[in-house]
Design an enzyme around this catalytic site. Sequence first.
Site, PDB file in Angstrom:
ATOM      1  N   ASP A  16     -27.785  -5.125  16.948  1.00  0.00           N
ATOM      2  CA  ASP A  16     -28.010  -4.273  18.262  1.00  0.00           C
ATOM      3  C   ASP A  16     -28.798  -2.970  17.586  1.00  0.00           C
ATOM      4  O   ASP A  16     -29.386  -2.941  16.555  1.00  0.00           O
ATOM      5  CB  ASP A  16     -26.983  -3.633  18.786  1.00  0.00           C
ATOM      6  CG  ASP A  16     -26.002  -3.042  17.904  1.00  0.00           C
ATOM      7  OD1 ASP A  16     -26.440  -2.385  16.639  1.00  0.00           O
ATOM      8  OD2 ASP A  16     -24.725  -2.542  18.250  1.00  0.00           O
ATOM      9  N   PRO A  59     -14.051 -27.293  24.471  1.00  0.00           N
ATOM     10  CA  PRO A  59     -14.212 -25.951  25.061  1.00  0.00           C
ATOM     11  C   PRO A  59     -13.075 -24.883  24.715  1.00  0.00           C
ATOM     12  O   PRO A  59     -11.811 -25.285  24.405  1.00  0.00           O
ATOM     13  CB  PRO A  59     -14.260 -26.217  26.822  1.00  0.00           C
ATOM     14  CG  PRO A  59     -13.398 -27.454  26.906  1.00  0.00           C
ATOM     15  CD  PRO A  59     -13.826 -28.273  25.619  1.00  0.00           C
TER      16      PRO A  59
END
Length: 138
Positions: A16, A59
């Site tokens: 970031d 998943p």
Amino acid sequence: MFTHTIKVEIQFGDCDPAGIVYYPNYFRFFDNATAAMLSAAFAMHKRNWLDHYGIAGIPMVDTGARFIKPSSFGDVVEISSEITELGRSSFGVKHSLLRDGDLAIEAHEKRVWVVRDDNGGIRSAALPDEVRKLLGAQ
């Protein structure tokens, strides 16, 4: 139970504006670590084991992490992944991310073994005995 370790070099795009890994990217690293662990356990690449076992995927149904130390561009981290539990159609994974030998993140996942149903959707399926054995079931 089965364990596997990978190394990941932190890239500029993983970070970031403060220069540390943007936290969702850790979950991408952990997803890749789970696939690498299963590929090692099954002795074949993910694209092959999906076909070999006739599944639609694995998943995630639960995840979480405890962030202890940040990582930055250029760091090389080690992710140790371990099968922690085997259910009928699910399995648990624990990830320990080390930076410079120190624990930086502890994370967990719960995944489900799924197949395609007749309508093109997915449904859980029992873990095959072979898979259970490869992942460390007694």
